[in-house]
Scaffold this motif. Structure first.
Motif, short mmCIF file in Angstrom:
data_model
loop_
_atom_site.label_atom_id
_atom_site.label_comp_id
_atom_site.label_asym_id
_atom_site.label_seq_id
_atom_site.Cartn_x
_atom_site.Cartn_y
_atom_site.Cartn_z
N UNK A 287 -6.63 4.32 -2.88
CA UNK A 287 -6.10 4.20 -4.25
C UNK A 287 -5.64 2.77 -4.53
N UNK A 288 -5.03 2.11 -3.54
CA UNK A 288 -4.58 0.74 -3.77
C UNK A 288 -5.77 -0.21 -3.95
N UNK A 289 -6.76 -0.15 -3.05
CA UNK A 289 -7.90 -1.06 -3.16
C UNK A 289 -8.71 -0.78 -4.42
N UNK A 290 -8.79 0.50 -4.80
CA UNK A 290 -9.50 0.88 -6.02
C UNK A 290 -8.80 0.30 -7.24
N UNK A 291 -7.47 0.42 -7.26
CA UNK A 291 -6.70 -0.12 -8.39
C UNK A 291 -6.77 -1.65 -8.39
N UNK A 292 -6.73 -2.25 -7.22
CA UNK A 292 -6.82 -3.71 -7.14
C UNK A 292 -8.18 -4.20 -7.62
N UNK A 293 -9.24 -3.45 -7.30
CA UNK A 293 -10.58 -3.80 -7.76
C UNK A 293 -10.66 -3.74 -9.28
N UNK A 294 -10.06 -2.70 -9.86
CA UNK A 294 -10.02 -2.60 -11.32
C UNK A 294 -9.26 -3.77 -11.92
N UNK A 295 -8.16 -4.15 -11.29
CA UNK A 295 -7.34 -5.28 -11.75
C UNK A 295 -8.17 -6.56 -11.78
N UNK A 296 -8.90 -6.82 -10.70
CA UNK A 296 -9.77 -8.00 -10.63
C UNK A 296 -10.81 -7.96 -11.75
N UNK A 297 -11.42 -6.79 -11.91
CA UNK A 297 -12.50 -6.66 -12.88
C UNK A 297 -11.98 -6.84 -14.31
N UNK A 298 -10.85 -6.20 -14.61
CA UNK A 298 -10.30 -6.28 -15.96
C UNK A 298 -9.83 -7.68 -16.30
N UNK A 299 -9.26 -8.38 -15.32
CA UNK A 299 -8.76 -9.74 -15.55
C UNK A 299 -9.87 -10.78 -15.54
N UNK A 300 -11.04 -10.40 -15.02
CA UNK A 300 -12.14 -11.35 -14.96
C UNK A 300 -11.94 -12.42 -13.90
N UNK B 259 0.82 -1.21 0.00
CA UNK B 259 0.00 0.00 0.00
C UNK B 259 0.86 1.27 0.00
N UNK B 260 2.05 1.18 0.55
CA UNK B 260 2.93 2.35 0.61
C UNK B 260 3.35 2.82 -0.78
N UNK B 261 3.20 1.99 -1.78
CA UNK B 261 3.59 2.34 -3.13
C UNK B 261 2.50 3.14 -3.85
N UNK B 262 1.36 3.36 -3.15
CA UNK B 262 0.24 4.09 -3.74
C UNK B 262 0.05 5.41 -3.01
N UNK B 263 -0.70 6.29 -3.63
CA UNK B 263 -0.93 7.62 -3.06
C UNK B 263 -1.60 7.55 -1.70
N UNK B 264 -2.56 6.64 -1.55
CA UNK B 264 -3.27 6.47 -0.28
C UNK B 264 -3.90 5.08 -0.27
N UNK C 19 2.30 -3.48 -10.62
CA UNK C 19 2.41 -2.14 -10.06
C UNK C 19 3.83 -1.79 -9.60
N UNK C 20 4.58 -2.77 -9.11
CA UNK C 20 5.91 -2.48 -8.56
C UNK C 20 6.83 -3.69 -8.73
N UNK C 21 7.23 -3.97 -9.96
CA UNK C 21 8.02 -5.17 -10.21
C UNK C 21 9.36 -5.19 -9.47
N UNK C 22 9.90 -4.02 -9.14
CA UNK C 22 11.20 -3.99 -8.46
C UNK C 22 11.13 -4.52 -7.03
N UNK C 23 9.93 -4.54 -6.47
CA UNK C 23 9.82 -5.01 -5.08
C UNK C 23 9.35 -6.44 -4.94
N UNK C 24 9.35 -7.22 -6.04
CA UNK C 24 8.73 -8.53 -6.02
C UNK C 24 9.40 -9.52 -5.06
N UNK C 25 10.71 -9.44 -4.90
CA UNK C 25 11.35 -10.39 -3.99
C UNK C 25 10.82 -10.20 -2.57
N UNK C 26 10.69 -8.96 -2.15
CA UNK C 26 10.14 -8.69 -0.81
C UNK C 26 8.68 -9.08 -0.74
#
Length: 643
Positions: A457-470, A449-454, A492-499
């Motif tokens: 914004x993260x849950x909203x973007x995640x909801x769009x991701x779910x919806x778009x991917x079906x 969540x720290x990678x988003x404005x607030x 959203x943040x490929x550089x942080x994937x290991x963590x």
């Protein structure tokens, strides 16, 4: 004569305290008439045919149904079909769904005998006595002449007209008759109805120590009864002792604002704190801005898990709160929640309502972020339900509130929120339920969540991701949710994937000693020998697992879990976020031992300890299948067994 009290509950784990209270009151004050009262509880997940068959085979001589927004749609079908198969059967209704528009309901369903309005204990007891007298022929000759011949269908009110708190249709004139208003009951006179707890095994136990509410919130029916009636504290303590002696897992107080009376709340909280059995949990709905220093100090002493608090914030928009007549000191509320959190012993549940007056999307996002920042264990994103009899029902047209024509009368749109906005918030609500309220992602979510404005914004973007991917949102499979979240993080943040992958593994093993290793986990083979050696050493020295003395090394390894991480995963979220932002690469590995017999009493997470492996390893663990976080992987894990 057999009188059946029936309810359609939302789930099997629920019970209907109204039915039990009506029967208990009748048994105490009219035992002869109450001897033939039976209870029947169904759920809205059953078929109408199944419910109808059971009602018919019980052969009642009169029946009364408890009606609420969650069952009214199905209830209408049940009572209609019941009248078809038992046209002579007197059918009564009660409950909030029919109390405030009783005449309209009787016009809609002309076969109904009547409706009990408001509190039902005394009303039902008198109604039951009427039926018992009629059935046994104990009316006088004059009274018998006053009763219409066709029994037990429509009834001339040779006793009903004297029963306060009912609405019925006169069988001769066809006119609807409303008797005088029922005066409020002294709730200390209502008997305690819990006797054999076997009847409530695996079900929620509800308890009431007060009725009414001093506040006038426009969306709530409790505001109609502004007089708060308290149950005698001696009775309350005696009844709570019963629950404690029975080791009931949870008692849910249904008092509308439990702490509206300081002395009453303090006495009850002191009692459960002093008589804690180490098992029973108590749930209270409170106003956090009413909490004073004495109450907060007492709550701080509670055993972790003894108490959980549900707090209605609803909105942080002051104009909105004023419009719904809710007077909340938001600064005091926040201070109280922060103070409670600082003790880390109480589960806090905060509520928001979307669709209130003057709350547009921007305002609601601010309210969401404000409440999220208070870090509740649960954040309930609810939607306005325009209840019959409520102030907002009167004001719906003024505020442009358009809501469903059928139960649960949920908001569709307002002057400030479009239907599209409601759809968007519904999807966000689903994400909050899956990824926040599940308490299964308590370390991964804060860092991501720290990678988003607030937070919104993260849950909203995640909801769009779910919806778009079906993707299928309502899956119960935990692995599915991890996989999708990691795929979202990859986008959203490929550089942080290991963590992120390691945080997902950490969260997973905190909750359960997984039988199969998750696909996104790092390869543990490079550490196999060290892990085996650790447990062999633990068998000898018992440095990390007290209480496991009777188990040998192989058993210890099966009962617990040891995981090696590249990141110092045990650190606070803000520390990991700082490392991520600075691009730091951890130089040493961290081994975490998960102890499932010593769980956190508040979160139920496994106990953890950072351990030293017997030998340092130079080999870097390989990712194995960890990169296989794609649509194909998600589709597969969605079919796995439920949690």
């Amino acid at each position: 004569m057999k009188f059946l009290l029936a309810a359609l509950n939302a789930k099997y784990i629920h019970s209907n305290p109204a039915l039990y209270s009506l029967r208990a009151y009748a048994e105490k004050y009219h035992p002869e008439a109450a001897a033939q009262v039976e209870l029947a509880e169904y759920t809205i997940n059953q078929t109408v045919e199944e419910i109808l068959a059971d009602l018919y085979e019980r052969k009642p001589e009169a029946v009364a149904f408890s009606c609420y927004i969650w069952n009214w749609k199905m209830m209408q079908e049940v009572i209609s079909e019941l009248h078809q198969v038992r046209p002579e059967l007197p059918i009564w209704l009660g409950g909030p769904e029919v109390s405030y528009h009783a005449e309209e309901v009787l016009e809609q369903f002309p076969f109904l005998t009547g409706i009990m309005v408001g509190e039902g204990e005394v009303t039902f007891s008198e109604l039951l006595t009427f039926y018992e007298k009629k059935s046994s022929g104990r009316y006088s000759e004059q009274q018998q002449l006053q009763i219409v011949a066709f029994w037990p269908g429509a009834i001339k009110q040779a006793g009903l007209d004297s029963i306060a708190g009912i609405v019925y249709r006169d069988p001769i004139t066809g006119e609807l008759v409303r008797t005088k208003e029922r005066s409020l009951t002294d709730i200390s006179e209502i008997p305690f109805f819990y006797k054999d707890m076997k009847d409530f095994a695996n079900r929620i136990v509800y308890y009431e120590s007060s009725r009414g509410c001093p506040f006038r919130c426009g969306y709530c029916l409790s505001s109609i009864d502004k007089r708060v009636r308290l149950r005698d504290l001696a009775l309350v303590k005696e009844e709570l002792k019963f629950f404690l002696d029975q080791k009931v897992p949870q008692v849910k107080f249904i008092d509308r604002t439990f702490n509206c009376n300081h002395q009453h709340a303090m006495e009850i909280w002191k009692y459960i704190q002093e008589n804690d059995n180490g098992i029973t949990n108590f749930h209270f709905e409170i106003s956090a801005d009413l909490l004073n220093g004495e109450e907060l100090a007492l709550l701080a002493k509670m055993r972790p898990g003894l108490v959980q608090l549900e707090i209605g914030v609803q909105s942080t928009n002051l104009q909105t709160l004023e419009a719904v007549r809710r007077h909340t000191n938001l600064d005091k509320l926040r201070h109280a929640v922060v103070r409670i959190h600082s003790e880390y012993n109480i589960h806090v549940h905060l509520d928001l309502i979307a669709g209130l007056p003057y709350e547009d999307m921007g305002s609601f996002i601010r309210s969401f972020n404000d409440v999220y920042s208070m870090r509740p264990q649960q954040l309930q994103l609810g939607f306005l339900k325009v209840l019959k009899g409520s102030y907002l029902e009167e004001m719906a047209q003024t505020y442009g509130i358009v809501y469903q024509s059928c139960p649960p009368y949920e908001v569709l749109y307002t002057k400030w929120l479009s239907y599209g906005d409601i759809i968007r918030l519904k999807r966000v609500e689903e994400m909050v339920e899956l990824y926040y309220n599940s308490n299964q992602f308590t370390h991964l979510i804060p860092v991501l969540q720290s990678r988003f404005e607030n937070p919104f914004a993260m849950y909203d973007k995640l909801a769009d991701f779910y919806h778009e991917k079906g993707y299928f949102i309502h899956t119960p499979a935990r692995a599915y949710r991890y996989q999708v979240l990691l795929e979202f993080a990859q986008q959203e943040d490929p550089d942080g994937m290991e963590l992120y992958r390691e945080l997902a593994v950490y969260d997973l093993y905190l909750r359960e000693n997984a039988k199969s290793r998750p696909a996104f986990a790092l390869d543990e083979k490079p550490y196999h020998d060290q892990i085996v050696e650790f447990y062999q050493e633990e068998e000898k020295n018992r440095a990390y697992l007290p209480g496991y003395e009777e188990y040998h090394a192989r058993q210890l390894q099966r009962m617990t879990h040891l995981e090696v991480f590249s990141w110092p995963i045990q650190k606070k979220a803000w520390e990991l976020i700082s490392m991520l932002k600075r691009g730091e690469v951890p130089e040493t590995k961290t081994a975490i031992l998960f102890d499932y017999q010593n769980r956190d009493r508040l979160t139920d997470n496994a106990g953890t300890a950072v351990v030293e492996l017997p030998t340092a390893a130079d080999a870097k663990p390989t990712a194995g299948q960890a990169t296989a976080v794609d649509a194909e992987a998600v589709a597969g894990t969605g079919k796995e067994a439920a949690d």
